[in-house]
Write an enzyme that holds these catalytic residues in place. Structure first.
Site, PDB file in Angstrom:
ATOM      1  N   ASP A 169      12.983 -27.788  67.516  1.00 24.67           N
ATOM      2  CA  ASP A 169      12.388 -26.452  67.640  1.00 24.67           C
ATOM      3  C   ASP A 169      13.140 -25.682  68.735  1.00 24.67           C
ATOM      4  O   ASP A 169      13.022 -25.997  69.921  1.00 24.67           O
ATOM      5  CB  ASP A 169      10.896 -26.573  67.981  1.00 24.67           C
ATOM      6  CG  ASP A 169      10.209 -25.220  67.932  1.00 24.67           C
ATOM      7  OD1 ASP A 169      10.664 -24.284  68.642  1.00 24.67           O
ATOM      8  OD2 ASP A 169       9.236 -25.065  67.186  1.00 24.67           O
ATOM      9  N   ARG A 185       3.861 -15.762  61.450  1.00 22.71           N
ATOM     10  CA  ARG A 185       3.670 -16.082  60.040  1.00 22.71           C
ATOM     11  C   ARG A 185       2.187 -15.962  59.664  1.00 22.71           C
ATOM     12  O   ARG A 185       1.333 -16.574  60.310  1.00 22.71           O
ATOM     13  CB  ARG A 185       4.132 -17.513  59.788  1.00 22.71           C
ATOM     14  CG  ARG A 185       4.490 -17.784  58.354  1.00 22.71           C
ATOM     15  CD  ARG A 185       4.924 -19.206  58.206  1.00 22.71           C
ATOM     16  NE  ARG A 185       6.193 -19.442  58.870  1.00 22.71           N
ATOM     17  CZ  ARG A 185       7.267 -19.933  58.249  1.00 22.71           C
ATOM     18  NH1 ARG A 185       7.206 -20.245  56.985  1.00 22.71           N
ATOM     19  NH2 ARG A 185       8.372 -20.141  58.913  1.00 22.71           N
ATOM     20  N   ASP A 232      10.994 -24.052  71.594  1.00 22.93           N
ATOM     21  CA  ASP A 232      10.438 -25.044  72.523  1.00 22.93           C
ATOM     22  C   ASP A 232      11.514 -25.612  73.434  1.00 22.93           C
ATOM     23  O   ASP A 232      11.268 -25.859  74.620  1.00 22.93           O
ATOM     24  CB  ASP A 232       9.763 -26.184  71.746  1.00 22.93           C
ATOM     25  CG  ASP A 232       8.392 -25.779  71.225  1.00 22.93           C
ATOM     26  OD1 ASP A 232       7.827 -24.804  71.758  1.00 22.93           O
ATOM     27  OD2 ASP A 232       7.896 -26.427  70.287  1.00 22.93           O
ATOM     28  N   THR A 289      -0.591 -16.067  53.542  1.00 27.29           N
ATOM     29  CA  THR A 289       0.529 -15.740  52.647  1.00 27.29           C
ATOM     30  C   THR A 289       1.821 -16.457  53.055  1.00 27.29           C
ATOM     31  O   THR A 289       2.772 -16.516  52.282  1.00 27.29           O
ATOM     32  CB  THR A 289       0.821 -14.227  52.682  1.00 27.29           C
ATOM     33  OG1 THR A 289       1.240 -13.894  54.005  1.00 27.29           O
ATOM     34  CG2 THR A 289      -0.403 -13.411  52.308  1.00 27.29           C
TER      35      THR A 289
HETATM   36  C1  PRP Z   1      11.755 -20.204  64.562  1.00 25.93           C
HETATM   37  C2  PRP Z   1      13.145 -19.629  64.718  1.00 25.93           C
HETATM   38  C3  PRP Z   1      13.137 -18.509  63.711  1.00 25.93           C
HETATM   39  C4  PRP Z   1      12.268 -19.063  62.620  1.00 25.93           C
HETATM   40  C5  PRP Z   1      13.165 -19.550  61.525  1.00 25.93           C
HETATM   41  O1  PRP Z   1      10.852 -19.443  65.238  1.00 25.93           O
HETATM   42  O2  PRP Z   1      13.445 -19.228  66.016  1.00 25.93           O
HETATM   43  O3  PRP Z   1      12.605 -17.306  64.219  1.00 25.93           O
HETATM   44  O4  PRP Z   1      11.545 -20.183  63.164  1.00 25.93           O
HETATM   45  O5  PRP Z   1      12.427 -19.965  60.455  1.00 25.93           O
HETATM   46  P1  PRP Z   1      12.487 -19.234  59.049  1.00 25.93           P
HETATM   47  O6  PRP Z   1      13.923 -19.020  58.725  1.00 25.93           O
HETATM   48  O7  PRP Z   1      11.825 -20.238  58.139  1.00 25.93           O
HETATM   49  O8  PRP Z   1      11.726 -17.939  59.155  1.00 25.93           O
HETATM   50  P2  PRP Z   1       9.321 -19.853  65.390  1.00 25.93           P
HETATM   51  O9  PRP Z   1       8.523 -19.225  64.280  1.00 25.93           O
HETATM   52  O10 PRP Z   1       9.196 -21.340  65.538  1.00 25.93           O
HETATM   53  O11 PRP Z   1       8.890 -19.110  66.712  1.00 25.93           O
HETATM   54  P3  PRP Z   1       9.464 -19.242  68.210  1.00 25.93           P
HETATM   55  O12 PRP Z   1      10.761 -18.502  68.243  1.00 25.93           O
HETATM   56  O13 PRP Z   1       8.410 -18.582  69.004  1.00 25.93           O
HETATM   57  O14 PRP Z   1       9.618 -20.706  68.562  1.00 25.93           O
HETATM   58  N1  URA Z   2      12.726 -23.178  63.583  1.00 24.40           N
HETATM   59  C1  URA Z   2      13.210 -24.026  64.528  1.00 24.40           C
HETATM   60  O1  URA Z   2      13.055 -23.782  65.735  1.00 24.40           O
HETATM   61  N2  URA Z   2      13.844 -25.134  64.118  1.00 24.40           N
HETATM   62  C2  URA Z   2      14.030 -25.424  62.818  1.00 24.40           C
HETATM   63  O2  URA Z   2      14.644 -26.466  62.503  1.00 24.40           O
HETATM   64  C3  URA Z   2      13.512 -24.532  61.846  1.00 24.40           C
HETATM   65  C4  URA Z   2      12.866 -23.402  62.258  1.00 24.40           C
END
Ligand code: PRP
Ligand code: URA
Length: 217
Positions: free
Chosen positions: A208, A112, A211, A116
Site C-alpha cells: 500500500d 471509493r 501507508d 458502487t
Molecule cells: C491507492 C493509490 C491510488 C489507488 C489506485 O490509493 O494511491 O490512488 O489506490 O487504485 P485504483 O487504480 O484501483 O483506483 P488508496 O485508495 O489506497 O488511498 P491512499 O492514497 O489514501 O492510500
Molecule cells: N493501491 C496501492 O497502494 N497498492 C496497490 O497495490 C494497489 C492500489
C-alpha cells in the site's frame, strides 16, 4: 533504449533507466524503512518526470550572456501543474518540483463509494485559468485504473486538454482500462507489473503506497 513500449498499450511508456530500476527494487523491498521509501519515491519521480516532460513546447527568449545577446530556448506558455491524487500522490510532488520548481501544485481527493465501488471526488483545487496549462497527474499506483480515470475525467470536465499521467507501478488490467477511457493521455511508469490480486493490489507490487509513505500501517 531507456523507454519500453508495449504494442498492446500505445499510450504507455515504461522508463527502463538502470538507476531508476535499481531504486525501484529498493522501493519494493519490504525491509525498506518509511524514510527510505519516501526518498526513493522522490528520486524515482524525478527520473520519471524527466521523461514525461520531454515534449513540452519550447520557445526562445532574448538573453544577454557576459559576451553577447542571443535567442535562448525556454519553456513556452503558462506554468505546468502537478496534480497529486490524495493521498499517496503527494509523495511524488517533491520529485516533480526538483525539476520544475515553478510548477503549480493542484490537488484532487478521491474516495471509493462502498456501494458502487466508483471513485468519488471530495476535493478539487486547481489554479485559475488552467485550460491551457499542461497537467501532470501523479499517483504511485495505477491498479484498476479507477482513480486515474476519475482524476482525468475531472480535469477534462473543466476544459483541461493537455494531460500526462505519471505513476510508479501500473497493472496490465489498469492500463487497459485507462487507455480505453483516455487514449489521448500518455502514461509514464517505472514498471508494468504482472497482475492485480483479488483485492486489487498490484503484483509483485510494493504494497500500500499511501501507508508506506505516511507510515500509517
Ligand atoms: C491507492 C493509490 C491510488 C489507488 C489506485 O490509493 O494511491 O490512488 O489506490 O487504485 P485504483 O487504480 O484501483 O483506483 P488508496 O485508495 O489506497 O488511498 P491512499 O492514497 O489514501 O492510500
Ligand atoms: N493501491 C496501492 O497502494 N497498492 C496497490 O497495490 C494497489 C492500489
Amino acid at each position: 533504449m531507456t523507454i519500453k513500449q508495449y504494442p498492446k498499450f500505445k499510450n504507455f511508456y515504461e522508463v527502463r533507466h538502470p538507476l531508476l530500476q535499481h531504486k525501484l527494487s529498493l522501493l519494493r523491498d519490504v525491509k525498506t524503512t518509511k524514510k527510505e521509501f519516501k526518498e526513493f519515491i522522490t528520486e524515482i519521480t524525478l527520473l520519471l518526470a524527466y521523461e514525461a516532460t520531454k515534449d513540452l513546447p519550447m520557445t526562445t527568449k532574448k538573453i544577454k550572456t557576459p559576451l553577447e545577446t542571443f535567442d535562448a530556448p525556454v519553456l513556452e506558455g503558462q506554468k505546468q501543474v502537478i496534480l497529486p491524487i490524495l493521498r499517496a500522490g503527494i509523495g511524488m510532488v517533491d520529485g516533480f518540483l526538483m525539476l520544475m520548481p515553478s510548477a503549480r501544485v493542484a490537488h484532487i481527493g478521491l474516495f471509493r463509494d462502498e456501494k458502487t465501488l466508483e471513485p468519488q471526488n471530495y476535493y478539487f483545487k486547481i489554479p485559475p485559468s488552467s485550460k491551457n496549462r499542461h497537467f501532470f497527474v501523479c499517483d504511485p499506483m495505477l491498479a484498476t485504473g479507477g482513480s486515474a480515470i476519475a482524476a482525468v475525467n475531472q480535469l477534462k470536465k473543466v476544459g483541461v486538454k493537455r494531460i500526462t499521467f505519471v505513476c510508479v507501478l501500473a497493472s496490465p488490467e489498469g492500463i487497459k482500462h485507462f487507455s480505453k477511457e483516455h487514449p489521448d493521455v500518455l502514461v509514464f511508469a517505472a514498471s508494468l507489473d504482472r497482475q492485480l490480486n483479488e483485492k486489487g493490489y498490484i503484483l509483485p507490487g510494493l504494497g500500500d503506497a499511501g501507508d508506506r509513505i505516511f507510515g500509517t500501517k
